[in-house]
Design a protein around this motif. Structure first.
Motif, PDB file in Angstrom:
ATOM      1  N   MET A 272       0.843  -1.195   0.000  1.00  0.00           N
ATOM      2  CA  MET A 272       0.000   0.000   0.000  1.00  0.00           C
ATOM      3  C   MET A 272       0.879   1.246   0.000  1.00  0.00           C
ATOM      4  SD  MET A 272      -2.709   1.309   2.882  1.00  0.00           S
ATOM      5  CE  MET A 272      -1.354   1.552   4.035  1.00  0.00           C
ATOM      6  N   SER A 273       0.368   2.313  -0.607  1.00  0.00           N
ATOM      7  CA  SER A 273       1.025   3.620  -0.587  1.00  0.00           C
ATOM      8  C   SER A 273      -0.048   4.691  -0.586  1.00  0.00           C
ATOM      9  CB  SER A 273       1.944   3.778  -1.805  1.00  0.00           C
ATOM     10  OG  SER A 273       2.626   5.023  -1.782  1.00  0.00           O
TER      11      SER A 273
ATOM     12  N   VAL B  27      -5.137   9.989  -1.669  1.00  0.00           N
ATOM     13  CA  VAL B  27      -5.307   8.969  -2.712  1.00  0.00           C
ATOM     14  C   VAL B  27      -4.444   7.767  -2.322  1.00  0.00           C
ATOM     15  CG1 VAL B  27      -4.955   8.383  -5.132  1.00  0.00           C
ATOM     16  CG2 VAL B  27      -5.811  10.644  -4.495  1.00  0.00           C
ATOM     17  N   THR B  28      -5.036   6.570  -2.358  1.00  0.00           N
ATOM     18  CA  THR B  28      -4.361   5.366  -1.876  1.00  0.00           C
ATOM     19  C   THR B  28      -4.204   4.350  -2.999  1.00  0.00           C
ATOM     20  OG1 THR B  28      -5.337   5.706   0.317  1.00  0.00           O
ATOM     21  CG2 THR B  28      -4.406   3.536  -0.147  1.00  0.00           C
TER      22      THR B  28
ATOM     23  N   GLN C 136      -4.678  -1.120  -7.831  1.00  0.00           N
ATOM     24  CA  GLN C 136      -5.824  -0.209  -7.814  1.00  0.00           C
ATOM     25  C   GLN C 136      -5.471   1.065  -7.043  1.00  0.00           C
ATOM     26  OE1 GLN C 136      -9.014  -2.601  -6.110  1.00  0.00           O
ATOM     27  NE2 GLN C 136      -9.834  -3.056  -8.146  1.00  0.00           N
ATOM     28  N   CYS C 137      -6.101   2.158  -7.462  1.00  0.00           N
ATOM     29  CA  CYS C 137      -5.997   3.434  -6.746  1.00  0.00           C
ATOM     30  C   CYS C 137      -7.392   3.895  -6.378  1.00  0.00           C
ATOM     31  CB  CYS C 137      -5.305   4.494  -7.604  1.00  0.00           C
ATOM     32  SG  CYS C 137      -3.544   4.196  -7.858  1.00  0.00           S
ATOM     33  N   TYR C 138      -7.530   4.395  -5.131  1.00  0.00           N
ATOM     34  CA  TYR C 138      -8.824   4.834  -4.614  1.00  0.00           C
ATOM     35  C   TYR C 138      -8.728   6.282  -4.141  1.00  0.00           C
ATOM     36  CZ  TYR C 138      -9.828  -0.211  -4.183  1.00  0.00           C
ATOM     37  OH  TYR C 138     -10.011  -1.555  -4.424  1.00  0.00           O
ATOM     38  N   ASP C 139      -9.859   6.982  -4.208  1.00  0.00           N
ATOM     39  CA  ASP C 139      -9.928   8.275  -3.542  1.00  0.00           C
ATOM     40  C   ASP C 139     -10.320   8.051  -2.086  1.00  0.00           C
ATOM     41  OD1 ASP C 139     -12.669   7.823  -3.495  1.00  0.00           O
ATOM     42  OD2 ASP C 139     -13.138   9.313  -5.028  1.00  0.00           O
TER      43      ASP C 139
ATOM     44  N   LEU D 109       3.439   5.701  -4.562  1.00  0.00           N
ATOM     45  CA  LEU D 109       2.646   6.770  -5.161  1.00  0.00           C
ATOM     46  C   LEU D 109       3.315   8.100  -4.857  1.00  0.00           C
ATOM     47  CD1 LEU D 109      -0.035   6.923  -6.765  1.00  0.00           C
ATOM     48  CD2 LEU D 109      -1.202   7.338  -4.597  1.00  0.00           C
ATOM     49  N   SER D 110       3.429   8.967  -5.847  1.00  0.00           N
ATOM     50  CA  SER D 110       4.066  10.271  -5.639  1.00  0.00           C
ATOM     51  C   SER D 110       3.230  11.109  -4.674  1.00  0.00           C
ATOM     52  CB  SER D 110       4.234  11.010  -6.971  1.00  0.00           C
ATOM     53  OG  SER D 110       2.967  11.272  -7.555  1.00  0.00           O
TER      54      SER D 110
END
Length: 436
Positions: free
Chosen positions: A193-194, A200-201, A214-217, A241-242
């Protein structure tokens, strides 16, 4: 005498006698009083504007001899020099020596049952245990608590956002400075995870031979979904994730012809790519395994492997620095400024601590004894600990502490003040100070 008396007479001619010296002339002689000039005495008073009468007629002070003034100046500078030297000696004595003991300054919290996990969150500490997630300041005051439970938490912080996930589970909680912001549920177990500054995850989900990214808000809506064909791309082993949430960094394990390689790939999700290709950078590193990747800033990131590390820079990331490390890497730690390695040399019994900045410059290299299962960097200090024992090095290479902390250590944080730390242990949370 007659001449002197004559000087006191005044001759007045008669008006009716025109010729004073002719024959038959009559002369009248009379005495006339001549008034002498008076002497007037004046008293000079100072004007209203003059506060000190001496200013009108300043009195010259007698100067001390040059030798006396020189002696006084020399005495003054000697005193200043002695005081400065005393302060310098005291400072060096405090900062350069290695301490071997601790004293408890205050007991902030009593011991609690179960395991707790901690991470620095700005100027505060984020704590997670089976009862929930809480934020408290460095004095131990609780700022907020949320009753979300995790058995094996993974905790990540970026800016003012923090994410806590269940390792191997499906639940994620995203927090801000004021508490819980949102919760996320995934369809597959969470491996990595990041989180970004905005919350944003990104998650790497286990799904057999086709893992998913996957990316989530914050609200749990899916922003990006990518199924990885591991047979073609390799198996993703870490993600990052930046801080601005627009660039995703993935480290892929690639096995070809019995050889283990690593493929570093960057994806740009900050804008739409008409061709559907979101890859913007990366490279393949043969015969190297790079299981750890992270961002230092939006334009700088790091990939760490068994043979060293590489630094990428730019909006379309390109390798800027590559550092090879010949010794065996036992553990790593990093923060916003430094990257630390614990290295093992097969020819010696001890270990080496090596610290780098993000320009690839070696900051310190120190030999030490002892096995430590935990390493972290906090406020410019490298802290190693295992059980009751700990070893602390500063960014200047000073071995600050070596010895027992008197309790089973769960975590340690640097506090403001001389040799002060916050220690979480099986005896509770304490403020401690290093002693000789």
């Amino acid at each position: 005498m007659k001449d002197k008396q004559r000087m006191r007479f005044h001759v007045v001619p008669r008006a009716d006698i025109p010729d004073l010296f002719g024959e038959g002339t009559a002369v009248r002689i009379g005495r006339k009083y001549v008034e002498k000039p008076r002497m007037e005495m004046w008293t000079v008073q100072p004007s209203i504007e003059t506060e000190n009468p001496e200013e009108m007629h300043p009195v010259k002070k007698k100067k001390k001899p040059m030798r006396a003034r020189t002696k006084k100046a020399i005495r003054r500078w000697v005193i200043v020099g002695v005081l400065t030297a005393a302060v310098a000696v005291s400072y060096l004595t405090i900062t350069l020596q290695t301490y071997t003991g601790v004293e408890v300054v205050s007991q902030i919290q009593e011991a609690e049952s179960g395991n707790s996990f901690y991470i620095r969150y700005g100027e505060n500490i984020l704590s997670c245990d089976t009862d929930g997630v809480a934020l408290f300041d460095l004095d131990g005051a609780e700022l907020w608590t949320e009753s979300v439970q995790f058995q094996k938490p993974v905790m990540k912080v970026s800016g003012t956002s923090a994410a806590v996930a269940e390792q191997g589970g499906n639940d994620i909680a995203v927090f801000g400075e004021n508490g819980l912001r949102g919760q996320i549920s995934t369809t597959f177990p969470i491996e990595k995870m990041s989180v970004s500054d905005q919350g944003v995850t990104a998650v790497l989900l286990e799904n057999g031979s086709t893992p998913m990214i996957q990316c989530y808000d914050v609200s749990g809506n899916v922003l990006i979904e990518y199924s990885v064909a591991s047979s073609a791309s390799g198996y993703p082993i870490d993600i990052a994730l930046s801080p601005d949430g627009t660039t995703l960094l993935v480290s892929y394990l690639v096995v070809q012809n019995g050889q283990v390689d690593t493929r570093i790939t960057y994806y740009d999700f900050g804008k739409t790519h008409e061709d559907g290709n979101y890859e913007i950078g990366g490279d393949t590193y043969e015969n190297q395994l790079m299981p750890s990747v992270f961002f230092v800033s939006d334009d700088k990131s790091v990939a760490v492997g068994d043979g060293g590390f590489v630094i990428y820079e730019g909006s379309e990331p390109k390798e800027s620095t590559k550092i090879d490390i010949k010794k065996e890497i036992r553990s790593i730690a990093y923060d916003e400024e430094y990257l630390a390695f614990v290295l093992k040399d097969t020819d010696s019994a001890g270990y080496e601590l090596r610290l780098y900045d993000y320009n690839g410059k070696e900051i310190i290299s120190k030999e030490f004894e002892g096995d430590y299962s935990n390493i972290k960097i906090d406020d410019g200090q490298v802290i190693l600990f295992d059980g009751e024992n700990a070893s602390i090095f500063t960014e200047g290479g000073i071995h600050r502490f070596e010895g027992s902390m008197g309790a089973d250590i769960r975590d340690i944080f640097v506090l403001k003040g001389i040799n002060k730390y916050l220690m979480m242990s099986n005896k509770g949370t304490r403020t401690i100070r290093l002693t000789k």
